[in-house]
Design a protein around this motif. Structure first.
Motif, mmCIF file in Angstrom:
data_model
loop_
_atom_site.group_PDB
_atom_site.id
_atom_site.type_symbol
_atom_site.label_atom_id
_atom_site.label_comp_id
_atom_site.label_asym_id
_atom_site.label_seq_id
_atom_site.Cartn_x
_atom_site.Cartn_y
_atom_site.Cartn_z
ATOM 1 N N THR A 49 0.864 -1.187 0.000
ATOM 2 C CA THR A 49 0.000 0.000 0.000
ATOM 3 C C THR A 49 0.893 1.227 0.000
ATOM 4 O OG1 THR A 49 -1.743 -1.170 1.214
ATOM 5 C CG2 THR A 49 -1.814 1.240 1.214
ATOM 6 N N GLU A 51 1.641 5.551 -0.738
ATOM 7 C CA GLU A 51 1.012 6.856 -0.575
ATOM 8 C C GLU A 51 0.654 7.479 -1.918
ATOM 9 O OE1 GLU A 51 3.617 9.275 1.709
ATOM 10 O OE2 GLU A 51 3.383 8.090 3.562
ATOM 11 N N SER A 79 -7.714 1.151 -11.262
ATOM 12 C CA SER A 79 -8.969 0.476 -10.943
ATOM 13 C C SER A 79 -10.018 0.645 -12.030
ATOM 14 C CB SER A 79 -9.518 1.009 -9.619
ATOM 15 O OG SER A 79 -9.679 2.422 -9.675
ATOM 16 N N SER A 105 -5.709 5.889 -7.910
ATOM 17 C CA SER A 105 -6.178 5.607 -6.560
ATOM 18 C C SER A 105 -6.895 4.274 -6.577
ATOM 19 C CB SER A 105 -7.120 6.711 -6.073
ATOM 20 O OG SER A 105 -8.262 6.791 -6.898
ATOM 21 N N THR A 107 -6.794 0.080 -6.478
ATOM 22 C CA THR A 107 -5.946 -1.059 -6.819
ATOM 23 C C THR A 107 -5.270 -0.836 -8.168
ATOM 24 O OG1 THR A 107 -7.416 -2.549 -5.610
ATOM 25 C CG2 THR A 107 -5.899 -3.545 -7.199
ATOM 26 N N PHE A 128 -0.841 -3.860 -6.320
ATOM 27 C CA PHE A 128 -0.610 -3.056 -5.123
ATOM 28 C C PHE A 128 -1.671 -1.962 -5.124
ATOM 29 C CE2 PHE A 128 2.044 -1.318 -8.470
ATOM 30 C CZ PHE A 128 1.816 0.049 -8.401
ATOM 31 N N SER A 129 -1.782 -1.218 -4.044
ATOM 32 C CA SER A 129 -2.858 -0.243 -3.913
ATOM 33 C C SER A 129 -2.318 1.124 -3.539
ATOM 34 C CB SER A 129 -3.884 -0.703 -2.858
ATOM 35 O OG SER A 129 -3.259 -0.829 -1.592
ATOM 36 N N VAL A 130 -3.055 2.129 -4.016
ATOM 37 C CA VAL A 130 -2.776 3.531 -3.684
ATOM 38 C C VAL A 130 -4.030 4.078 -3.010
ATOM 39 C CG1 VAL A 130 -2.179 5.804 -4.581
ATOM 40 C CG2 VAL A 130 -1.214 3.746 -5.640
ATOM 41 N N PRO A 131 -3.936 4.635 -1.795
ATOM 42 C CA PRO A 131 -5.150 5.095 -1.098
ATOM 43 C C PRO A 131 -5.885 6.147 -1.903
ATOM 44 C CG PRO A 131 -3.279 5.013 0.400
ATOM 45 C CD PRO A 131 -2.732 4.797 -0.974
#
Length: 213
Positions: A49, A51, A79, A105, A107, A128-131
């Motif tokens: 995850t 930033e 996403s 932002s 996934t 991976f993910s970005v908030p």
């Protein structure tokens, strides 16, 4: 009899040992051919995850990757399915680098396919993910702009109540005058008629009295 049996017993272990060595020689070369190159690590790692969206993704493999045209393909999407890859990937020995562009932002999905040093293609994917919190401040600024036109609309109906009483006063003022005049005229006419009928009836009664005498 005994002398002929002993050489055969000594020959049997030798034959068995030679057979085992021959079998081992058949299986040993097959093991390297079955083991292909593999992905060792990625930066960012799978399931991380972050930033913000990184500037690039780095792939580290167990051996050198072939640099033939079209042999290395990397797809990076957000996403919504939009591509985040910036240009073609760069291959340097056992390391592959893919530059990224834009912002994302949620996934981020990564799909890769390379050709290992033995000519065999390998592929895989990770994410991976970005908030999404980084995008929320820009969205909150839009409602404030939409509220500002609302007061301008409220000022327009405030003027309409002042304009409505004016026509009502003009129309109501002349309307009673003809009705009052007509009522006065009717009263006068009724009074005249009553007076005329009363005077005639008085004259008839007076004439009757004189004739009787």
């Amino acid at each position: 009899m005994t002398s002929s049996v002993t050489p055969r017993r000594r020959l049997l272990p030798t034959v068995l040992a030679a057979g085992l060595l021959a079998a081992a020689a058949l299986f040993v070369p097959a093991s390297p051919a079955a083991a292909h190159d593999e992905l060792v690590s990625t930066d960012p790692a799978a399931g991380a995850t972050l930033e913000a969206l990184p500037a690039q993704i780095t792939f580290s493999y167990s051996a050198d990757i072939l640099t033939d045209a079209g042999a290395t393909v990397i797809e990076v999407t957000d996403s919504s399915g939009a591509s985040l890859a910036d240009g073609a990937p760069t291959v340097s020995g056992a390391e592959v680098t893919q530059a990224l562009t834009g912002s994302a932002s949620g996934t981020v999905t990564v799909k890769w396919r390379v050709v290992s040093s033995d000519g065999h293609p390998i592929d895989g994917d990770f994410a991976f993910s970005v908030p999404a919190a980084a995008v929320s401040p820009s969205a909150t600024a839009t409602p404030t702009a939409s509220v500002s036109p609302a007061p301008t609309e409220s000022t327009t109906p405030a003027q309409t109540p002042n304009a409505t009483p004016l026509p009502t006063e003009n129309t109501s003022a002349p309307s009673p005058l003809p009705w009052i005049l007509l009522a006065v005229l009717l009263v006068i006419v009724a009074g005249v008629l009553v007076y005329v009928f009363a005077s005639r009836s008085g004259r008839k009664t007076a004439g009757g009295d004189t004739a009787g005498r």
